[in-house]
Write a protein that holds these residues in place. Structure first.
Motif, PDB file in Angstrom:
ATOM      1  N   PHE A 273     -11.781  22.152  52.339  1.00 26.32           N
ATOM      2  CA  PHE A 273     -11.679  20.673  52.923  1.00 26.32           C
ATOM      3  C   PHE A 273     -12.997  20.029  52.331  1.00 26.32           C
ATOM      4  O   PHE A 273     -12.967  18.840  51.933  1.00 26.32           O
ATOM      5  CB  PHE A 273     -11.726  20.652  54.443  1.00 26.32           C
ATOM      6  CG  PHE A 273     -10.348  21.053  54.858  1.00 26.32           C
ATOM      7  CD1 PHE A 273      -9.166  20.537  54.704  1.00 26.32           C
ATOM      8  CD2 PHE A 273     -10.181  22.447  55.646  1.00 26.32           C
ATOM      9  CE1 PHE A 273      -8.026  20.964  55.104  1.00 26.32           C
ATOM     10  CE2 PHE A 273      -9.066  22.842  56.103  1.00 26.32           C
ATOM     11  CZ  PHE A 273      -7.892  22.122  55.765  1.00 26.32           C
ATOM     12  N   HIS A 274     -14.128  20.580  52.243  1.00 24.91           N
ATOM     13  CA  HIS A 274     -15.239  20.014  51.418  1.00 24.91           C
ATOM     14  C   HIS A 274     -14.966  19.554  50.053  1.00 24.91           C
ATOM     15  O   HIS A 274     -15.515  18.525  49.598  1.00 24.91           O
ATOM     16  CB  HIS A 274     -16.426  20.891  51.762  1.00 24.91           C
ATOM     17  CG  HIS A 274     -16.910  21.186  52.755  1.00 24.91           C
ATOM     18  ND1 HIS A 274     -17.689  20.174  53.784  1.00 24.91           N
ATOM     19  CD2 HIS A 274     -16.867  22.510  53.884  1.00 24.91           C
ATOM     20  CE1 HIS A 274     -17.866  20.737  54.709  1.00 24.91           C
ATOM     21  NE2 HIS A 274     -17.808  21.965  55.111  1.00 24.91           N
TER      22      HIS A 274
ATOM     23  N   ARG B 105      -8.390  11.921  52.503  1.00 21.55           N
ATOM     24  CA  ARG B 105      -9.884  12.178  52.929  1.00 21.55           C
ATOM     25  C   ARG B 105     -10.062  12.261  54.431  1.00 21.55           C
ATOM     26  O   ARG B 105     -10.468  13.098  54.943  1.00 21.55           O
ATOM     27  CB  ARG B 105     -10.797  11.249  52.327  1.00 21.55           C
ATOM     28  CG  ARG B 105     -12.394  11.592  52.474  1.00 21.55           C
ATOM     29  CD  ARG B 105     -13.068  10.736  51.731  1.00 21.55           C
ATOM     30  NE  ARG B 105     -13.196   9.323  51.991  1.00 21.55           N
ATOM     31  CZ  ARG B 105     -13.905   8.335  51.246  1.00 21.55           C
ATOM     32  NH1 ARG B 105     -14.838   8.707  50.304  1.00 21.55           N
ATOM     33  NH2 ARG B 105     -13.910   7.106  51.874  1.00 21.55           N
ATOM     34  N   GLY B 106      -9.209  11.233  55.176  1.00 21.59           N
ATOM     35  CA  GLY B 106      -9.526  11.330  56.668  1.00 21.59           C
ATOM     36  C   GLY B 106      -8.888  12.632  57.015  1.00 21.59           C
ATOM     37  O   GLY B 106      -9.409  13.227  57.947  1.00 21.59           O
ATOM     38  N   LEU B 107      -7.743  12.963  56.631  1.00 24.36           N
ATOM     39  CA  LEU B 107      -7.005  14.125  57.043  1.00 24.36           C
ATOM     40  C   LEU B 107      -7.973  15.459  56.835  1.00 24.36           C
ATOM     41  O   LEU B 107      -8.263  16.511  57.682  1.00 24.36           O
ATOM     42  CB  LEU B 107      -5.742  14.657  56.272  1.00 24.36           C
ATOM     43  CG  LEU B 107      -4.544  13.628  56.409  1.00 24.36           C
ATOM     44  CD1 LEU B 107      -3.534  14.061  55.312  1.00 24.36           C
ATOM     45  CD2 LEU B 107      -4.323  13.700  57.696  1.00 24.36           C
ATOM     46  N   ALA B 108      -8.872  15.544  55.646  1.00 21.56           N
ATOM     47  CA  ALA B 108      -9.839  16.706  55.468  1.00 21.56           C
ATOM     48  C   ALA B 108     -10.967  16.504  56.386  1.00 21.56           C
ATOM     49  O   ALA B 108     -11.466  17.675  57.036  1.00 21.56           O
ATOM     50  CB  ALA B 108     -10.247  16.252  54.097  1.00 21.56           C
TER      51      ALA B 108
ATOM     52  N   GLU C  58      -9.799  18.010  59.668  1.00 18.91           N
ATOM     53  CA  GLU C  58      -9.902  19.173  59.867  1.00 18.91           C
ATOM     54  C   GLU C  58     -11.456  19.873  59.833  1.00 18.91           C
ATOM     55  O   GLU C  58     -11.527  21.113  60.484  1.00 18.91           O
ATOM     56  CB  GLU C  58      -9.341  19.788  58.513  1.00 18.91           C
ATOM     57  CG  GLU C  58      -8.007  19.594  58.228  1.00 18.91           C
ATOM     58  CD  GLU C  58      -6.788  20.510  59.122  1.00 18.91           C
ATOM     59  OE1 GLU C  58      -7.555  21.379  59.661  1.00 18.91           O
ATOM     60  OE2 GLU C  58      -5.979  19.937  59.467  1.00 18.91           O
ATOM     61  N   LEU C  59     -12.315  19.084  59.474  1.00 19.49           N
ATOM     62  CA  LEU C  59     -13.688  19.652  59.589  1.00 19.49           C
ATOM     63  C   LEU C  59     -14.186  19.071  61.090  1.00 19.49           C
ATOM     64  O   LEU C  59     -15.548  18.930  61.187  1.00 19.49           O
ATOM     65  CB  LEU C  59     -14.561  19.000  58.429  1.00 19.49           C
ATOM     66  CG  LEU C  59     -14.058  19.710  57.074  1.00 19.49           C
ATOM     67  CD1 LEU C  59     -14.908  19.120  55.891  1.00 19.49           C
ATOM     68  CD2 LEU C  59     -14.322  21.396  57.163  1.00 19.49           C
ATOM     69  N   ASP C  60     -13.450  18.349  61.798  1.00 20.06           N
ATOM     70  CA  ASP C  60     -13.789  17.992  63.135  1.00 20.06           C
ATOM     71  C   ASP C  60     -14.947  16.594  63.084  1.00 20.06           C
ATOM     72  O   ASP C  60     -15.684  16.511  63.963  1.00 20.06           O
ATOM     73  CB  ASP C  60     -14.614  18.998  64.257  1.00 20.06           C
ATOM     74  CG  ASP C  60     -13.603  20.113  64.514  1.00 20.06           C
ATOM     75  OD1 ASP C  60     -12.122  19.816  64.620  1.00 20.06           O
ATOM     76  OD2 ASP C  60     -14.011  21.242  64.677  1.00 20.06           O
ATOM     77  N   GLN C  61     -14.662  16.167  61.789  1.00 17.54           N
ATOM     78  CA  GLN C  61     -15.474  14.785  61.903  1.00 17.54           C
ATOM     79  C   GLN C  61     -14.534  13.569  62.092  1.00 17.54           C
ATOM     80  O   GLN C  61     -14.124  12.706  60.954  1.00 17.54           O
ATOM     81  CB  GLN C  61     -16.075  14.861  60.369  1.00 17.54           C
ATOM     82  CG  GLN C  61     -17.167  15.930  60.001  1.00 17.54           C
ATOM     83  CD  GLN C  61     -17.357  16.169  58.559  1.00 17.54           C
ATOM     84  OE1 GLN C  61     -17.617  15.079  58.039  1.00 17.54           O
ATOM     85  NE2 GLN C  61     -17.969  17.078  58.358  1.00 17.54           N
ATOM     86  N   HIS C  62     -14.153  13.322  63.084  1.00 14.67           N
ATOM     87  CA  HIS C  62     -13.103  12.586  63.544  1.00 14.67           C
ATOM     88  C   HIS C  62     -13.715  11.045  63.495  1.00 14.67           C
ATOM     89  O   HIS C  62     -12.780  10.219  63.201  1.00 14.67           O
ATOM     90  CB  HIS C  62     -12.700  12.748  65.013  1.00 14.67           C
ATOM     91  CG  HIS C  62     -12.275  14.140  65.356  1.00 14.67           C
ATOM     92  ND1 HIS C  62     -11.184  14.759  64.466  1.00 14.67           N
ATOM     93  CD2 HIS C  62     -12.694  15.517  65.815  1.00 14.67           C
ATOM     94  CE1 HIS C  62     -10.746  15.960  64.912  1.00 14.67           C
ATOM     95  NE2 HIS C  62     -11.999  16.327  65.773  1.00 14.67           N
ATOM     96  N   MET C  63     -15.012  10.495  63.801  1.00 17.94           N
ATOM     97  CA  MET C  63     -15.109   9.520  63.665  1.00 17.94           C
ATOM     98  C   MET C  63     -15.076   8.937  62.185  1.00 17.94           C
ATOM     99  O   MET C  63     -14.811   7.759  61.991  1.00 17.94           O
ATOM    100  CB  MET C  63     -16.625   9.140  64.243  1.00 17.94           C
ATOM    101  CG  MET C  63     -17.111   7.860  64.388  1.00 17.94           C
ATOM    102  SD  MET C  63     -16.025   6.958  65.549  1.00 17.94           S
ATOM    103  CE  MET C  63     -15.250   5.572  64.598  1.00 17.94           C
TER     104      MET C  63
END
Length: 124
Positions: free
Chosen positions: A3-4, A27-30, A33-38
């Protein structure tokens, strides 16, 4: 790991073409997946700004808002996604699961099974 790398690759692609709508969505989906929702919400915002009828961007933004506890925004995006053709029952069930139990952000394959494959509507 992967994902990175995806985020890095889409960062490059978006620098080359800032109007690459799918780039913001993916990029939003990735990021989700990394819990970087904002940060994911910010990418969905960009996709929606460029393509205001992009159903999957509203679906994904609604779910990211739900994970963040932004229930009003999640409902607004759900309503818009349904106006654009998303399945209300699936959306409401997914939001309820996230809101009641802190359920994880759903995978792309889960959303595709519920709402159809990712596609952009032709702009007129």
């Amino acid at each position: 790991g992967q994902f990175h790398l995806a985020i890095r690759d889409y960062d490059k692609a978006l620098r080359l073409d800032p109007k690459f709508v799918l780039g913001y969505l993916i990029r939003g989906l990735a990021l989700n997946e990394l819990d970087q929702h904002m940060q994911a919400v910010e990418n969905y915002d960009q996709a929606i700004n460029l393509s205001p009828d992009f159903t999957h961007a509203f679906i994904r933004r609604a779910l990211a808002h739900a994970v963040l506890g932004n229930d009003t925004e999640a409902q607004q995006d759900t309503d818009r996604a349904v106006e654009l053709g998303a399945n209300r029952e699936h959306m409401e069930a997914r939001l309820a699961a996230i809101q009641s139990s802190g359920s994880d952000y759903p995978s792309y394959s889960t959303i595709a099974a519920e709402h159809g494959p990712l596609e952009l509507k032709d702009e007129e």
